[in-house]
Motif scaffolding. Sequence first.
Motif, PDB file in Angstrom:
ATOM      1  N   ILE A 153      40.499  10.115 -75.336  1.00 25.63           N
ATOM      2  CA  ILE A 153      39.561   9.278 -74.581  1.00 25.63           C
ATOM      3  C   ILE A 153      39.053  10.137 -73.427  1.00 25.63           C
ATOM      4  CG2 ILE A 153      39.195   7.173 -73.215  1.00 25.63           C
ATOM      5  CD1 ILE A 153      41.602   5.938 -74.549  1.00 25.63           C
ATOM      6  N   GLU A 154      37.758  10.342 -73.369  1.00 28.35           N
ATOM      7  CA  GLU A 154      37.180  11.112 -72.265  1.00 28.35           C
ATOM      8  C   GLU A 154      36.289  10.202 -71.437  1.00 28.35           C
ATOM      9  OE1 GLU A 154      35.151  14.650 -73.542  1.00 28.35           O
ATOM     10  OE2 GLU A 154      36.571  14.960 -75.186  1.00 28.35           O
ATOM     11  N   ALA A 155      36.446  10.284 -70.115  1.00 30.08           N
ATOM     12  CA  ALA A 155      35.589   9.527 -69.198  1.00 30.08           C
ATOM     13  C   ALA A 155      34.836  10.535 -68.338  1.00 30.08           C
ATOM     14  CB  ALA A 155      36.434   8.615 -68.310  1.00 30.08           C
ATOM     15  N   HIS A 156      33.517  10.517 -68.444  1.00 32.73           N
ATOM     16  CA  HIS A 156      32.692  11.499 -67.731  1.00 32.73           C
ATOM     17  C   HIS A 156      31.809  10.841 -66.682  1.00 32.73           C
ATOM     18  CE1 HIS A 156      33.548  14.828 -70.488  1.00 32.73           C
ATOM     19  NE2 HIS A 156      33.530  13.929 -71.446  1.00 32.73           N
ATOM     20  N   ARG A 157      31.603  11.541 -65.589  1.00 37.91           N
ATOM     21  CA  ARG A 157      30.622  11.154 -64.571  1.00 37.91           C
ATOM     22  C   ARG A 157      29.747  12.356 -64.285  1.00 37.91           C
ATOM     23  NH1 ARG A 157      33.070   9.879 -59.213  1.00 37.91           N
ATOM     24  NH2 ARG A 157      31.190   8.771 -58.648  1.00 37.91           N
ATOM     25  N   ARG A 158      28.507  12.093 -63.868  1.00 34.33           N
ATOM     26  CA  ARG A 158      27.574  13.184 -63.591  1.00 34.33           C
ATOM     27  C   ARG A 158      27.539  13.591 -62.130  1.00 34.33           C
ATOM     28  NH1 ARG A 158      22.343  13.203 -67.409  1.00 34.33           N
ATOM     29  NH2 ARG A 158      23.509  13.397 -69.362  1.00 34.33           N
ATOM     30  N   ARG A 159      27.580  12.593 -61.226  1.00 34.64           N
ATOM     31  CA  ARG A 159      27.461  12.883 -59.804  1.00 34.64           C
ATOM     32  C   ARG A 159      28.571  12.205 -59.043  1.00 34.64           C
ATOM     33  NH1 ARG A 159      22.442  14.192 -57.510  1.00 34.64           N
ATOM     34  NH2 ARG A 159      23.012  12.893 -55.761  1.00 34.64           N
ATOM     35  N   PRO A 160      29.602  12.924 -58.588  1.00 33.87           N
ATOM     36  CA  PRO A 160      29.815  14.337 -58.863  1.00 33.87           C
ATOM     37  C   PRO A 160      30.231  14.547 -60.319  1.00 33.87           C
ATOM     38  CG  PRO A 160      31.729  13.407 -57.767  1.00 33.87           C
ATOM     39  CD  PRO A 160      30.690  12.328 -57.793  1.00 33.87           C
ATOM     40  N   ARG A 161      30.012  15.744 -60.822  1.00 34.11           N
ATOM     41  CA  ARG A 161      30.379  16.045 -62.200  1.00 34.11           C
ATOM     42  C   ARG A 161      31.898  16.099 -62.294  1.00 34.11           C
ATOM     43  NH1 ARG A 161      27.695  17.841 -66.605  1.00 34.11           N
ATOM     44  NH2 ARG A 161      25.786  18.128 -65.401  1.00 34.11           N
ATOM     45  N   GLU A 162      32.461  15.151 -63.000  1.00 28.65           N
ATOM     46  CA  GLU A 162      33.914  15.181 -63.178  1.00 28.65           C
ATOM     47  C   GLU A 162      34.277  14.492 -64.481  1.00 28.65           C
ATOM     48  OE1 GLU A 162      35.890  13.268 -59.878  1.00 28.65           O
ATOM     49  OE2 GLU A 162      34.661  11.477 -59.967  1.00 28.65           O
ATOM     50  N   SER A 163      35.425  14.870 -65.015  1.00 31.39           N
ATOM     51  CA  SER A 163      35.839  14.228 -66.250  1.00 31.39           C
ATOM     52  C   SER A 163      37.347  14.069 -66.309  1.00 31.39           C
ATOM     53  CB  SER A 163      35.328  15.007 -67.465  1.00 31.39           C
ATOM     54  OG  SER A 163      35.955  16.257 -67.534  1.00 31.39           O
ATOM     55  N   LEU A 164      37.725  12.969 -66.913  1.00 34.85           N
ATOM     56  CA  LEU A 164      39.136  12.646 -67.117  1.00 34.85           C
ATOM     57  C   LEU A 164      39.347  12.550 -68.619  1.00 34.85           C
ATOM     58  CD1 LEU A 164      41.896  11.658 -66.007  1.00 34.85           C
ATOM     59  CD2 LEU A 164      40.931   9.348 -65.987  1.00 34.85           C
ATOM     60  N   THR A 165      40.299  13.325 -69.114  1.00 35.35           N
ATOM     61  CA  THR A 165      40.571  13.309 -70.552  1.00 35.35           C
ATOM     62  C   THR A 165      42.014  12.905 -70.805  1.00 35.35           C
ATOM     63  OG1 THR A 165      38.972  15.070 -70.930  1.00 35.35           O
ATOM     64  CG2 THR A 165      40.574  14.684 -72.673  1.00 35.35           C
ATOM     65  N   LEU A 166      42.179  11.913 -71.660  1.00 30.94           N
ATOM     66  CA  LEU A 166      43.518  11.476 -72.049  1.00 30.94           C
ATOM     67  C   LEU A 166      43.682  11.751 -73.531  1.00 30.94           C
ATOM     68  CD1 LEU A 166      43.318   7.872 -70.526  1.00 30.94           C
ATOM     69  CD2 LEU A 166      43.857  10.002 -69.342  1.00 30.94           C
ATOM     70  N   ASN A 167      44.781  12.371 -73.900  1.00 30.43           N
ATOM     71  CA  ASN A 167      45.060  12.474 -75.336  1.00 30.43           C
ATOM     72  C   ASN A 167      46.378  11.808 -75.667  1.00 30.43           C
ATOM     73  OD1 ASN A 167      45.832  14.695 -73.786  1.00 30.43           O
ATOM     74  ND2 ASN A 167      46.234  15.957 -75.575  1.00 30.43           N
ATOM     75  N   PHE A 168      46.320  10.997 -76.716  1.00 30.46           N
ATOM     76  CA  PHE A 168      47.458  10.176 -77.136  1.00 30.46           C
ATOM     77  C   PHE A 168      48.004  10.663 -78.470  1.00 30.46           C
ATOM     78  CE2 PHE A 168      44.855   7.498 -74.489  1.00 30.46           C
ATOM     79  CZ  PHE A 168      45.743   6.697 -73.796  1.00 30.46           C
ATOM     80  N   ASP A 169      49.329  10.638 -78.589  1.00 28.60           N
ATOM     81  CA  ASP A 169      49.912  10.885 -79.916  1.00 28.60           C
ATOM     82  C   ASP A 169      50.480   9.588 -80.503  1.00 28.60           C
ATOM     83  OD1 ASP A 169      52.253  10.509 -78.530  1.00 28.60           O
ATOM     84  OD2 ASP A 169      53.179  12.396 -79.132  1.00 28.60           O
TER      85      ASP A 169
END
Lengths: 261, 261
Positions: free
Chosen positions: B99-115
Amino acid sequence: MNVGGQSLEFILVKFPSLELSESLLRNSLKRREFVTVAGNCECRYTGRASSHLGWGERLILIKGDGSIQVHRPKGYEPVNWQPPQCNFYVHRSGGLLFIEAHRRRPRESLTLNFDRIIFYSSFKPVDNAEFNLYVSEEQMRDALIRDPSILEDGLELVDFERKVEPGFIDFYGRDADGRLVIVELKRSQAGKEAILQLKRYVDAVLKITGQNVRGVLAAPRLKSGAQGLLVELGLEFRRLTPRKCAEVLKKSGTRKISEFI
Amino acid sequence: MNVGGQSLEFILVKFPSLELSESLLRNSLKRREFVTVAGNCECRYTGRASSHLGWGERLILIKGDGSIQVHRPKGYEPVNWQPPQCNFYVHRSGGLLFIEAHRRRPRESLTLNFDRIIFYSSFKPVDNAEFNLYVSEEQMRDALIRDPSILEDGLELVDFERKVEPGFIDFYGRDADGRLVIVELKRSQAGKEAILQLKRYVDAVLKITGQNVRGVLAAPRLKSGAQGLLVELGLEFRRLTPRKCAEVLKKSGTRKISEFI
């Protein structure tokens, strides 16, 4: 029960009755489980202020540490919350289920009453991972420029990346008493090298301005054995953590450094 | 579908496969539902700083407004979060669900990976209630004493409940430029009466000290039509909300006013 980092037992119930929810909650709170309850509720808070939130469908998280938060459908912050170590009371009365979270210092209480539970879940998450936050020295400098009070109250920016003979001063400011302050930033633990570098800046500025200058070393921590040299040279240490800097950077959002100077 | 304030449709699945979770997530995100996912995951954030959180069992909330938060078993604050209006990307790769959550301003991203997903829930909560927060004028005064910067940067307390001829001044301070400041607090909207009262205090202090004094009216809002009188009398208005005051009071916890003066 958790075996090999895997939650093997957990409870998940759709539309439990208020009676069942009461008994599930009592058990989960006793076992210090992570509880998620979605339901239709009303919230009241009394303490340092007071608040009331009318009926609506919300998600409530109660963690094993005794913290509680009430989430509405929008916003990343809970509308009501209490920190860890609350005392919880669960009871039913007049066709409603009550969850009360109390604290003593300060004396405050949050009361939720439900007329319907949409779902109930509880488990004991296994999570021993370390959280590592990285902030570059440039990002620390940006955070300090945006909010110099993270270092000390009343501190104000005069200049940054100021060139003096031995190099560039990270942050050049003035304290609440009007004294000049030079800040040297380190993103991890700071040692003798950083202290000597700061001393060279302090000497250079003293030579140029003829004014007394405070030299402050800001870092997450000081290397063991460096404290003596710091004191000997009349310099100061201020703890500045990556987390604090990241908070400032996140809060300041998209504002440019040029807006601050 | 919500009928008569009641969520009639919602999804609740125990141990869904990563494949099923992916399809559930895609649908829920499209429908802007309130998603709760418990699972074993790893988290990475990049943006104004960067962070890494190793594998562990956590609870993730994704709201219909596009905000996301990652909750560990302890603490009332999420370990990672993004504000509303994120863009989400969900995909599977190498036996993991991302699951990736992206924002443009400011440019940032949070990525979660699940098993592994422990449970998945989604619904559309109906919650139109108003949130009402009550803070007394005394509590507003306490908040201002604890943190005068909530009114303006650099403001400092000199005294509070100071007796002058017409009555008691709520907050008596000094601004960043060294000028005396008198603050009159109102817990709801402030009108002509409060303005005239403040003017009497300003005149009284001017008479006593011979110094120029700033008069500031602090309230959640100004009554319509009061602005003219305020300007005419050379006074200022500063918005001070119950929420801001309550935050300061909550944060300052049990510290006594005597510690601040």
